[in-house]
Design a protein around this motif. Structure first.
Motif, PDB file in Angstrom:
ATOM      1  N   PHE A   1       0.848  -1.187   0.000  1.00  0.00           N
ATOM      2  CA  PHE A   1       0.000   0.000   0.000  1.00  0.00           C
ATOM      3  C   PHE A   1       0.887   1.242   0.000  1.00  0.00           C
ATOM      4  O   PHE A   1       1.832   1.333   0.802  1.00  0.00           O
ATOM      5  N   GLU A   2       0.565   2.182  -0.879  1.00  0.00           N
ATOM      6  CA  GLU A   2       1.239   3.463  -0.875  1.00  0.00           C
ATOM      7  C   GLU A   2       0.395   4.471  -0.099  1.00  0.00           C
ATOM      8  O   GLU A   2      -0.722   4.187   0.316  1.00  0.00           O
ATOM      9  N   SER A   3       0.920   5.657   0.082  1.00  0.00           N
ATOM     10  CA  SER A   3       0.189   6.699   0.796  1.00  0.00           C
ATOM     11  C   SER A   3      -1.114   7.013   0.070  1.00  0.00           C
ATOM     12  O   SER A   3      -1.115   7.235  -1.152  1.00  0.00           O
ATOM     13  N   GLY A   4      -2.221   7.003   0.795  1.00  0.00           N
ATOM     14  CA  GLY A   4      -3.533   7.294   0.227  1.00  0.00           C
ATOM     15  C   GLY A   4      -4.229   6.102  -0.384  1.00  0.00           C
ATOM     16  O   GLY A   4      -5.358   6.222  -0.868  1.00  0.00           O
ATOM     17  N   SER A   5      -3.590   4.932  -0.366  1.00  0.00           N
ATOM     18  CA  SER A   5      -4.206   3.741  -0.965  1.00  0.00           C
ATOM     19  C   SER A   5      -5.237   3.131  -0.022  1.00  0.00           C
ATOM     20  O   SER A   5      -5.098   3.198   1.205  1.00  0.00           O
ATOM     21  N   SER A   6      -6.237   2.537  -0.606  1.00  0.00           N
ATOM     22  CA  SER A   6      -7.244   1.825   0.197  1.00  0.00           C
ATOM     23  C   SER A   6      -7.984   0.845  -0.673  1.00  0.00           C
ATOM     24  O   SER A   6      -8.036   0.980  -1.893  1.00  0.00           O
ATOM     25  N   VAL A   7      -8.571  -0.146  -0.030  1.00  0.00           N
ATOM     26  CA  VAL A   7      -9.452  -1.114  -0.681  1.00  0.00           C
ATOM     27  C   VAL A   7     -10.733  -1.173   0.137  1.00  0.00           C
ATOM     28  O   VAL A   7     -10.688  -1.376   1.355  1.00  0.00           O
ATOM     29  N   THR A   8     -11.863  -0.963  -0.520  1.00  0.00           N
ATOM     30  CA  THR A   8     -13.152  -0.972   0.172  1.00  0.00           C
ATOM     31  C   THR A   8     -14.081  -1.962  -0.512  1.00  0.00           C
ATOM     32  O   THR A   8     -14.174  -1.983  -1.741  1.00  0.00           O
ATOM     33  N   TYR A   9     -14.759  -2.754   0.290  1.00  0.00           N
ATOM     34  CA  TYR A   9     -15.717  -3.735  -0.211  1.00  0.00           C
ATOM     35  C   TYR A   9     -17.089  -3.383   0.318  1.00  0.00           C
ATOM     36  O   TYR A   9     -17.261  -3.154   1.504  1.00  0.00           O
ATOM     37  N   THR A  10     -18.063  -3.357  -0.576  1.00  0.00           N
ATOM     38  CA  THR A  10     -19.452  -3.135  -0.193  1.00  0.00           C
ATOM     39  C   THR A  10     -20.178  -4.473  -0.259  1.00  0.00           C
ATOM     40  O   THR A  10     -20.189  -5.130  -1.302  1.00  0.00           O
ATOM     41  N   PHE A  11     -20.789  -4.869   0.869  1.00  0.00           N
ATOM     42  CA  PHE A  11     -21.439  -6.170   0.945  1.00  0.00           C
ATOM     43  C   PHE A  11     -22.844  -6.084   0.385  1.00  0.00           C
ATOM     44  O   PHE A  11     -23.509  -5.050   0.480  1.00  0.00           O
ATOM     45  N   GLN A  12     -23.297  -7.191  -0.178  1.00  0.00           N
ATOM     46  CA  GLN A  12     -24.661  -7.262  -0.693  1.00  0.00           C
ATOM     47  C   GLN A  12     -25.204  -8.645  -0.437  1.00  0.00           C
ATOM     48  O   GLN A  12     -24.519  -9.509   0.094  1.00  0.00           O
ATOM     49  N   GLU A  13     -26.472  -8.859  -0.813  1.00  0.00           N
ATOM     50  CA  GLU A  13     -27.104 -10.146  -0.567  1.00  0.00           C
ATOM     51  C   GLU A  13     -26.364 -11.241  -1.314  1.00  0.00           C
ATOM     52  O   GLU A  13     -26.000 -11.069  -2.478  1.00  0.00           O
ATOM     53  N   PRO A  14     -26.149 -12.381  -0.676  1.00  0.00           N
ATOM     54  CA  PRO A  14     -25.370 -13.437  -1.327  1.00  0.00           C
ATOM     55  C   PRO A  14     -26.037 -13.985  -2.570  1.00  0.00           C
ATOM     56  O   PRO A  14     -25.373 -14.350  -3.518  1.00  0.00           O
ATOM     57  N   PHE A  15     -27.382 -13.999  -2.611  1.00  0.00           N
ATOM     58  CA  PHE A  15     -28.054 -14.574  -3.778  1.00  0.00           C
ATOM     59  C   PHE A  15     -27.761 -13.774  -5.030  1.00  0.00           C
ATOM     60  O   PHE A  15     -27.475 -14.323  -6.087  1.00  0.00           O
ATOM     61  N   SER A  16     -27.817 -12.452  -4.910  1.00  0.00           N
ATOM     62  CA  SER A  16     -27.579 -11.633  -6.088  1.00  0.00           C
ATOM     63  C   SER A  16     -26.147 -11.770  -6.576  1.00  0.00           C
ATOM     64  O   SER A  16     -25.868 -11.745  -7.762  1.00  0.00           O
ATOM     65  N   VAL A  17     -25.214 -11.938  -5.649  1.00  0.00           N
ATOM     66  CA  VAL A  17     -23.822 -12.126  -6.049  1.00  0.00           C
ATOM     67  C   VAL A  17     -23.665 -13.442  -6.783  1.00  0.00           C
ATOM     68  O   VAL A  17     -23.067 -13.523  -7.855  1.00  0.00           O
ATOM     69  N   MET A  18     -24.233 -14.511  -6.212  1.00  0.00           N
ATOM     70  CA  MET A  18     -24.081 -15.818  -6.829  1.00  0.00           C
ATOM     71  C   MET A  18     -24.843 -15.895  -8.149  1.00  0.00           C
ATOM     72  O   MET A  18     -24.471 -16.645  -9.043  1.00  0.00           O
ATOM     73  N   ARG A  19     -25.873 -15.102  -8.290  1.00  0.00           N
ATOM     74  CA  ARG A  19     -26.649 -15.145  -9.523  1.00  0.00           C
ATOM     75  C   ARG A  19     -25.941 -14.400 -10.645  1.00  0.00           C
ATOM     76  O   ARG A  19     -25.977 -14.804 -11.795  1.00  0.00           O
TER      77      ARG A  19
ATOM     78  N   LYS B   1      -7.110 -10.865  -1.956  1.00  0.00           N
ATOM     79  CA  LYS B   1      -7.166 -11.737  -3.126  1.00  0.00           C
ATOM     80  C   LYS B   1      -8.399 -11.440  -3.975  1.00  0.00           C
ATOM     81  O   LYS B   1      -8.338 -11.412  -5.208  1.00  0.00           O
ATOM     82  N   ALA B   2      -9.538 -11.197  -3.311  1.00  0.00           N
ATOM     83  CA  ALA B   2     -10.747 -10.881  -4.055  1.00  0.00           C
ATOM     84  C   ALA B   2     -10.597  -9.567  -4.815  1.00  0.00           C
ATOM     85  O   ALA B   2     -11.123  -9.420  -5.917  1.00  0.00           O
ATOM     86  N   ALA B   3      -9.867  -8.597  -4.225  1.00  0.00           N
ATOM     87  CA  ALA B   3      -9.653  -7.322  -4.912  1.00  0.00           C
ATOM     88  C   ALA B   3      -8.830  -7.516  -6.174  1.00  0.00           C
ATOM     89  O   ALA B   3      -9.097  -6.910  -7.214  1.00  0.00           O
ATOM     90  N   ILE B   4      -7.810  -8.370  -6.098  1.00  0.00           N
ATOM     91  CA  ILE B   4      -6.972  -8.618  -7.262  1.00  0.00           C
ATOM     92  C   ILE B   4      -7.752  -9.359  -8.343  1.00  0.00           C
ATOM     93  O   ILE B   4      -7.647  -9.051  -9.531  1.00  0.00           O
ATOM     94  N   LEU B   5      -8.576 -10.341  -7.915  1.00  0.00           N
ATOM     95  CA  LEU B   5      -9.309 -11.151  -8.884  1.00  0.00           C
ATOM     96  C   LEU B   5     -10.532 -10.450  -9.446  1.00  0.00           C
ATOM     97  O   LEU B   5     -11.051 -10.851 -10.488  1.00  0.00           O
ATOM     98  N   ASN B   6     -11.030  -9.426  -8.749  1.00  0.00           N
ATOM     99  CA  ASN B   6     -12.296  -8.799  -9.131  1.00  0.00           C
ATOM    100  C   ASN B   6     -12.137  -7.318  -9.429  1.00  0.00           C
ATOM    101  O   ASN B   6     -13.020  -6.517  -9.106  1.00  0.00           O
ATOM    102  N   ARG B   7     -11.029  -6.914 -10.018  1.00  0.00           N
ATOM    103  CA  ARG B   7     -10.865  -5.505 -10.405  1.00  0.00           C
ATOM    104  C   ARG B   7     -11.975  -5.140 -11.396  1.00  0.00           C
ATOM    105  O   ARG B   7     -12.272  -5.862 -12.329  1.00  0.00           O
ATOM    106  N   GLY B   8     -12.575  -3.979 -11.149  1.00  0.00           N
ATOM    107  CA  GLY B   8     -13.680  -3.545 -11.992  1.00  0.00           C
ATOM    108  C   GLY B   8     -15.035  -3.935 -11.457  1.00  0.00           C
ATOM    109  O   GLY B   8     -16.060  -3.464 -11.953  1.00  0.00           O
TER     110      GLY B   8
END
Length: 1192
Positions: free
Chosen positions: A891-909, A1067-1074
């Motif tokens: 991580f460099e200065s000002g870097s961050s990773v943020t995850y927004t959670f949602q319902e598991p069904f919609s993600v799996m769908r 790992k999820a951030a690296i695999l799910n960019r975008g």
């Protein structure tokens, strides 16, 4: 209930014994409602316009009723298909009869001539019965003929007016008994009062008392209805039965006998020497058939026997109250509208109410012009009187606390001129001033708003009132509910008159594991705080069952709470899990593991010690070194390695009663490895095969969990049948799991459909649960399917056949595949052992992923392949072939990773299988966090989690570099802050942090030298997690300043292998960019900083037995002998105990040292024995692989 008490009671009654709400004609009057009677109109039928619809029978005197029967109207299409049964001693103040499972509706007839007979689950003693039709013939009208069965009932009664009592005096000065039986029936007119009391000079006493309408079983009893009580005591064991509900308790004290001086008092506790003066509130009501150890107390009093002394006015007929109650039934449409004398310039309203609901509208009165009105609400259990003038102008009075307690409360509202006051019970009134003189208008609305008035000024911001009301008066004019019921006064909807239909839904208490029960009008709730359990009825343990289970969740070595029997009766215990690549060791410490000195004991029979087995005792004339009469300190050490020799419950040290004789002992910790039930499996390869076990014990609650793998499209996992009830769990289609059961209310079906096939020859997890509140079904990580149980209906699942696993008794639709780790109500079924004797079934399961060999690490999932296996590291913070490779990011200065959670069904769908590492979190007061970091910056934000309810948890580095853990689970309280170490971790070195929270307990491990346990101020869960952030955090509402400062600085350095529950953020951030779920600020650079971690094996016992001086040391506060015994009884943790052999070198070394010190005669000149003994015992950790057991 006696078999001979079944004679007909209605057939001989005169016409005057029958009454009804109305009759459609003289030929259909209530007198023609006798069973099998054909004269007249062939039975009773009410008018079509009758809103009340009831048939009443006066049995002429109190009798015992054991059964009822109904029939339709002869030769007509009229009959009743369901009805309620009410009973009363006086023809007023009715009570609804309820069968077992609290069923209040009786099934009726399906034609006009058939007789439907119902034997009552318990007899009732009453004079009046009232039949209330609920449903009737779809092609006709109500038609009813009835019969009642029972026998005569005689009793002795005594009436107490609240200032009287009966004293039963013994023949001797005092009596001492080891067995007592007290039985009585009573009905009370008020909520407090002493029923029975006796006491002795040595402090013994017995008291049966009503307090706020409750006995020891917490039963509401101030309802003017009869209740039976039976107290049976033998020594210290007591059976306390109230209305067929029994609680078994054990009394305190040193003696088994109960000593009572002079007398027992019934109805009150008179003050000695002052007749008519009582120490506490007396009982006000009626007692019936009062017996003490077989003596009929009321009969003695009626015959004026000298053993009985009467204080005050005790009569022998029951005084019946004249209060009439009304029950508001609906939370949406109940109301009572009454006229107000508009000529009056003031308004005075008084009434009594009782309810379980915390929110309700009680009263609304219009004042002057619209929309001005007074509004009385029940708000969070408080009374709130609002003077509403407009949407912008209002004023309030709030009084009372916890008024939704099911007790009667008296309310008085007085309004006149510019003053309004509100009074509750016996408290002084509270007042507020109005802006102008009030003018009462039109009607007074009680309990709710009529639908026709919702747009005409009546405003109800809460639910309508559900509860009972009585003693209603307006401007000092009592309201006669009988006139209201007849439609001659006011208007009403969804009210029931002359009955208080309140039910205590916390009796019996269906909350398990000491959960606290609360209730509303329609249902009950369980507060599981601090119990270690969760769920609608506190049925499910929040802890893993074993250290092996913790390994499968990706945990590393550390202290954990384990609950071996899950939802069973055993409590959880703290153990140390030493998790290595080869084995998972469970270490259970004693609560007295320190060195203990023993002096002055008596001679006991010696046991054979290790030196005797090795034939190297210092004196071969003795079995133990310590038995040799030496002046030097000698030592006997050994290991118990067989389950039959455990637990250690007692240590006997003999022959230390001589002058100068002394001994020291210490009991070491218990070491076990493995969990054979977690991998206990069976393979089913014939559709007609099955395993059978004893009948499932699942009347009120059951939880079933298992793993399975199969290639078949369908098959039954489990089935158990009863006469009508059943329970079944099955794979009903290749991607569908179905949970079906019937407890008497009709089949209940829960279905979970997977987005991928489940017959893919991979392991899948199923968990099904049924309790009196709800049923649920979970498959893998799919959303849990819930179904709420009806508030009225059967609750007991009654089964009587064998439990079938993998098939059915019909040998059809059997399961083909493997079932593993089948757990029912905390007990794992031994499938392997049963499979050995069953054709078509074999023990174990073929495949690489079917054993406890650790092929995939760090939450990695083993996936079977045709020629081997692969590890799915989706939910792991690691990568590589076996999920062991660190995934690290700089991580460099000002870097961050943020995850927004949602319902598991919609993600799996909407997302691929590879992206399913991101899903909504439902914590259930449980978080598991692990990561490594390297930095030199302070302050720093490592990780923060926030919810939609302004809760958060954060892990930061303070200005001095120390690690801080922040939890804010209650918005109204200060956060919990923990500092596991005061040392700076911002030292450019890699540090590993593991945090595991279960309820209030939080375990923290930093690197290898810090293992601490903390207690949070609450066990609330993080409700509906919004997001997780690594690194810089922008300003956020509800977050403390220090967290904001650390968040503003962010994090500069390396983060590695970050795990939050099932989420692997880096790992999820690296695999799910975008992905819309991932927000990245700054540059993320994959790094190898995790490779710098120390790859050394897990710490030895000596590493974790002593924690640092900072924080709270990990201790097991339970009784260890009981804990270990429980662990063994559950047969979950212990499969093979650690074995150690003491080498001859140890004894030779100690023997040589003893001879070297033999010239010293006094023990005081020797080194401290504790230090020497400690050093010798510490050698145990290197000797665990021997199979030989040594005794000490």
């Amino acid at each position: 209930m006696e078999d001979h008490c079944n004679g007909p009671l209605v057939s001989a009654l005169p016409p005057t014994s029958f009454q009804s709400s109305s009759s459609s004609s003289d030929s259909q009057s209530p007198y023609f409602a006798k069973l099998n009677r054909r004269d007249g109109g062939g039975g009773w039928a009410p008018q079509l316009t009758d809103r009340l619809r009831w048939l009443q029978v006066d049995l002429r005197e109190r009798v015992e009723v054991t059964a009822v029967a109904t029939q339709g109207r002869f030769g007509s299409p009229d009959w009743v298909t369901s009805y309620m049964l009410l009973y009363s001693d006086t023809g007023r103040a009715w009570k609804q009869f309820r069968q077992e499972d609290n069923i209040g509706i009786f099934p009726g007839n399906s034609n006009s001539d058939g007789v439907v007979h119902h034997k009552l689950s318990h007899s009732i003693r009453t004079r009046f019965l009232r039949f209330l039709p609920i449903d009737w013939s779809p092609g006709g009208w109500i038609g009813l003929r009835v019969e009642v069965y029972g026998c005569a009932y005689k009793s002795d009664v005594a009436d107490f007016n609240g200032r009287s009592s009966l004293l039963y005096r013994f023949n001797q000065k005092s009596t001492s008994t080891v067995k007592d039986v007290i039985s009585l029936r009573f009905k009370s007119q008020r909520a407090d009062g002493v029923l029975v009391h006796g006491e002795g000079q040595r402090g013994d006493y017995i008291t049966l008392e009503l307090h706020k309408g409750r006995l020891a079983l917490h039963l509401n009893l101030d309802d003017h209805h009869w209740h039976s009580v039976l107290i049976e005591r033998f020594n210290k064991h007591i059976n306390f039965t109230v209305d067929r509900l029994t609680r078994h308790v054990r009394s305190g004290g040193l003696d088994d006998s109960l000593e009572v001086d002079y007398e027992l008092s019934f109805g009150g506790i008179p003050l000695p020497g002052k007749p008519g003066t009582f120490l506490r509130k007396n009982f006000h009501g009626c007692m019936e058939n009062l017996y003490y150890n077989g003596v009929n107390i009321i009969d003695l009093a009626k015959r004026r026997k000298p053993q009985i002394y009467s204080v005050g006015n005790v009569t022998f007929t029951c005084t019946e109250p004249r209060l009439i109650s009304a029950t508001f039934l609906s939370s949406s449409s109940s109301f009572l509208s009454l006229p107000v004398d508009t000529a009056s310039e003031s308004l005075l309203v008084t009434f009594q109410f009782r309810t379980w609901n915390r929110e309700a509208m009680l009263l609304s009165a219009q004042l002057g012009r619209e929309p001005e009105r007074l509004l009385l609400l029940l708000d969070q259990g408080q009374l709130r009187l609002t003077h509403f003038r407009s949407a912008l102008q209002s004023s309030d009075i709030r009084i009372g606390q916890a008024l939704s307690d099911g007790q009667w409360h008296t309310v008085t509202i007085s309004a006149g001129g510019v003053q309004v006051s509100l009074a509750l019970d016996n408290e002084p009134p509270s007042s507020m001033r109005l802006m102008e003189v009030m003018e009462p208008r039109r009607n007074l609305l009680i309990g709710g708003c009529p639908s026709v008035l919702t747009n005409q000024g009546c405003h109800n911001p809460t639910l309508a009132y559900q509860g009972c009301m009585r003693s209603l008066a307006i401007n000092n004019h009592p309201i006669n509910f009988s006139i209201v019921q007849q439609g001659l006064l006011g208007n009403y909807s969804k009210l029931q008159f002359d009955i208080c239909g309140i039910q205590d839904r916390c009796l019996p208490n269906y909350c398990e594991h000491d959960g606290e029960c609360s209730q509303s009008w329609n249902t009950f709730f369980c507060d599981c705080s601090g119990t270690g359990y969760t769920g609608a009825t506190c049925h499910n343990s929040i802890f893993e069952p074993s250290c092996e289970a913790h390994r499968l969740t990706g945990s590393a070595s550390g202290f954990f709470s384990v609950d071996p029997d899950g939802s069973g009766s055993l409590k959880s215990t703290v153990v140390y899990c030493n998790i290595t690549d080869e084995k998972v060791w469970t270490v259970v410490n004693h609560n007295s593991s320190e060195l203990m000195r023993v002096q002055g004991s008596s001679l006991q029979k010696p046991h054979q010690c290790a030196c005797s087995l090795d034939e190297n005792c210092i004196d071969m004339n003795h079995f133990c070194n310590c038995d040799a009469d030496r002046s030097s300190w000698e030592n006997d050490t050994g290991v118990l390695s067989y389950k039959e020799h455990l637990p250690v419950t007692e240590v006997l040290v003999g022959d230390t009663n001589r002058s100068g004789s002394e001994a020291i002992y210490r009991i070491g910790s218990l070491h076990c490895y493995g969990d054979r039930f977690l991998w206990n499996a069976a393979s089913f390869y014939q559709e007609s095969s099955y395993l059978h076990f004893p009948t499932l014990q699942a009347e009120l609650s059951v939880d079933i969990s298992l793993f399975f793998k199969s290639t078949a499209p369908s098959g039954i996992f489990l089935e158990n049948l009863g006469t009508k009830d059943f329970i079944r769990l099955e794979l009903s289609a290749p991607s569908v799991v179905t949970f079906t059961f019937d407890i008497g209310n009709g089949p209940v079906v829960l279905t979970v459909k997977s987005h991928v096939p489940l017959n893919d020859k991979q392991w899948h997890f199923i968990r099904a649960e049924r309790n009196v509140k709800e049923a649920s079904l979970q498959v893998d990580q799919l959303p849990v399917r819930f179904l709420e149980a009806p508030s009225e209906g059967h609750t007991h699942l009654q089964l009587n056949s064998q439990l079938f696993i993998g098939g059915t008794a019909s040998r059809q639709r059997g399961f083909l595949g493997c079932i593993r780790s089948l757990n029912i109500n905390g007990m794992t079924l031994d499938l392997e052992e049963r499979a050995k004797m069953t054709p078509g079934v074999s023990s174990g399961c073929p495949g690489h992923c079917s054993s406890q060999n650790s092929l995939c690490h760090n939450r990695g999932k083993c996936i079977e392949k045709s020629s081997g296996y692969v590890c799915d590291c989706t939910h792991s913070a690691y990568g590589g072939p076996n999920c062991k490779k660190e995934v690290s990011v700089s991580f460099e200065s000002g870097s961050s990773v943020t995850y927004t959670f949602q319902e598991p069904f919609s993600v799996m769908r909407n997302h691929s299988r590879q992206s399913s590492a991101i899903f909504a979190q439902s914590s259930n007061s449980r978080e598991s966090i692990a990561f490594s970091f390297l930095t030199t910056q302070t302050p720093a934000m490592l990780l923060t989690v926030n919810t939609y309810h302004q809760q958060y948890m954060a892990i930061i580095l303070a200005h001095n570099g120390s690690l801080q853990i922040w939890y804010r689970l209650n918005r109204e309280k200060d956060p919990d802050i923990f500092t596991p170490t005061s040392l700076s971790l911002a030292n450019g070195e890699l540090h590993r942090v593991q945090i595991h929270r279960e309820g209030r307990d939080m375990y923290v491990q930093i690197d290898k030298d810090t293992n601490l346990k903390y207690s949070l101020s609450t066990d609330k869960e993080l409700i509906t997690i919004r997001s997780l952030t690594l690194g810089k955090v922008t300003a956020r509402a509800g977050v403390d300043d220090e967290i904001l400062r650390a968040g503003a600085r962010g994090f500069v350095g390396c983060l590695s292998s970050v795990q939050f529950n099932h989420l692997a953020p880096l790992k999820a951030a690296i695999l799910n960019r975008g992905s819309s779920l991932v927000s990245v600020l700054g540059n993320l650079v994959e790094s190898n900083c995790g490779e710098l971690a120390d790859k050394s094996s897990s710490r030895s016992l000596s590493d974790h037995t002593d924690t640092g001086s900072r924080g709270k040391k990990l201790t097991n506060t339970q009784n260890d002998s009981a804990v270990i015994g429980g662990l063994i009884a559950a047969v979950v943790l212990i499969t093979l105990c650690a074995v150690a052999v003491m080498t001859r070198f140890l004894y030779r070394h100690r023997h040589d040292r003893s001879r070297h010190m033999a010239s010293v005669k006094e023990k005081d000149h020797h080194p401290r024995p504790e230090l020497r003994y400690q050093a010798e015992l510490d050698l145990h950790s290197a000797m665990r692989d021997s199979r030989k057991e040594y005794f000490i």
